[in-house]
Enzyme design. Structure first.
Site, PDB file in Angstrom:
ATOM      1  N   ASN A 275      -6.100  -5.755  -5.310  1.00  6.25           N
ATOM      2  CA  ASN A 275      -7.265  -5.026  -4.827  1.00  6.25           C
ATOM      3  C   ASN A 275      -7.136  -3.511  -4.913  1.00  6.25           C
ATOM      4  O   ASN A 275      -8.140  -2.800  -4.866  1.00  6.25           O
ATOM      5  CB  ASN A 275      -7.519  -5.438  -3.370  1.00  6.25           C
TER       6      ASN A 275
ATOM      7  N   ASP B  85       0.853  -1.193   0.000  1.00  3.09           N
ATOM      8  CA  ASP B  85       0.000   0.000   0.000  1.00  3.09           C
ATOM      9  C   ASP B  85       0.888   1.242   0.000  1.00  3.09           C
ATOM     10  O   ASP B  85       2.020   1.200   0.489  1.00  3.09           O
ATOM     11  CB  ASP B  85      -0.916   0.003   1.228  1.00  3.09           C
TER      12      ASP B  85
ATOM     13  N   THR C 177     -16.639   1.964   1.971  1.00  2.00           N
ATOM     14  CA  THR C 177     -15.193   1.962   2.191  1.00  2.00           C
ATOM     15  C   THR C 177     -14.654   3.371   1.934  1.00  2.00           C
ATOM     16  O   THR C 177     -15.386   4.246   1.447  1.00  2.00           O
ATOM     17  CB  THR C 177     -14.499   0.979   1.230  1.00  2.00           C
TER      18      THR C 177
ATOM     19  N   TYR D 205     -13.822   5.251 -14.774  1.00  2.00           N
ATOM     20  CA  TYR D 205     -13.791   4.115 -13.847  1.00  2.00           C
ATOM     21  C   TYR D 205     -14.410   2.891 -14.513  1.00  2.00           C
ATOM     22  O   TYR D 205     -13.873   1.781 -14.424  1.00  2.00           O
ATOM     23  CB  TYR D 205     -14.572   4.491 -12.587  1.00  2.00           C
TER      24      TYR D 205
ATOM     25  N   LYS E  21     -12.593  -0.819 -15.190  1.00  2.00           N
ATOM     26  CA  LYS E  21     -13.100  -2.053 -14.590  1.00  2.00           C
ATOM     27  C   LYS E  21     -13.580  -3.045 -15.652  1.00  2.00           C
ATOM     28  O   LYS E  21     -13.461  -4.262 -15.464  1.00  2.00           O
ATOM     29  CB  LYS E  21     -14.201  -1.731 -13.587  1.00  2.00           C
TER      30      LYS E  21
END
Length: 255
Positions: A84, A36, A185, A150, A154
């Protein structure tokens, strides 16, 4: 799937869905490494689960090869890779275009998945097989009108997984896409109030779907995750072929 003693690598594991998956797999006995950009978050989660924190930008083409090697050396094997890390498009992309931001979104959402899979495959081969799960989104199955960029990224992830999964399955390497709906999130933190009473997934809901894929997912599948429903592989409709009924050739690239 018994993950005890398995080597696991999670990108974007410092918060949200990634952190929830790290906790679940660690609790089940896996040895987990977290990649990360958030050094404090990565170290906090790693300390919590006795894992390994690796700080870097997954859009950098050198990061995934370097850290995959570190994880394989530290754990002795790599069995599961959860790609992820992701970010939102944040602009219409149909008129004025912030090219720098656009490249950033593609770098995180698409490039990192390609870097991650292509780097993981040799390590998984050395382990005798394994699983790669890439986080896409329902925006990889349906158009998200509020964020075309986006949606573009995806859809790219879903297409990449479906194509790569068919070939790698023959080697005992499963490649699947995870396609959750809106989840509560940090990714949607700034828009959270706009959802009102609309049902949102929790990070743990999505982590449960990851476990389900590990248990019985098949290579090339794209699993949807929606509130109040059991997660499962999305059933793509077939595309009409040539009128002659001929099948396309299995092309081979390179020498």
């Amino acid at each position: 799937m018994d993950v005890k003693g398995r080597g696991v690598l999670v990108t974007g594991g410092a918060s949200g869905i990634g952190a929830s998956v790290v906790r679940r797999l660690s609790l089940a006995g896996a040895r987990v490494a977290i990649i990360d950009r958030d050094a404090d978050g990565a170290n906090r989660i790693a300390d919590e689960v006795a894992g390994l924190a690796l700080v870097g930008d997954v859009a950098d083409p050198d990061i995934m090869p370097m850290f995959t090697s570190v994880v394989e050396d530290r754990f002795g094997r790599l069995d599961i890779v959860f790609l992820n890390a992701g970010t939102v498009g944040g602009q219409p992309g149909t008129s004025e275009l912030d090219v720098e931001h656009y490249r950033r979104v593609v770098g995180v959402n698409v490039d990192h998945v390609v870097y991650g899979l292509s780097t993981a495959v040799p390590a998984l081969r050395r382990a005798g097989g394994g699983t790669v799960i890439a986080t896409a989104s329902l925006a990889g199955l349906l158009p998200l009108a509020s964020d075309p960029i986006y949606t573009l990224t995806k859809h790219a992830v879903v297409g990449y997984v479906r194509a790569a999964g068919a070939t790698l399955a023959e080697e005992g390497i499963r490649v699947c896409a995870l396609c959750p709906g809106f989840a509560d999130t940090p990714l949607i933190a700034e828009q959270r109030d706009q959802f009102g009473e609309f049902p949102l997934l929790t990070a743990d809901d999505v982590a449960g779907a990851v476990e389900a894929i590990l248990d019985h997912g098949q290579g090339g599948e794209a699993w949807y995750v929606q509130p109040g429903r059991e997660p499962g592989p999305y059933g793509f409709r077939g595309v009409p072929g040539p009128g002659s009924g001929a099948r396309p050739p299995a092309l081979k690239w390179g020498s």
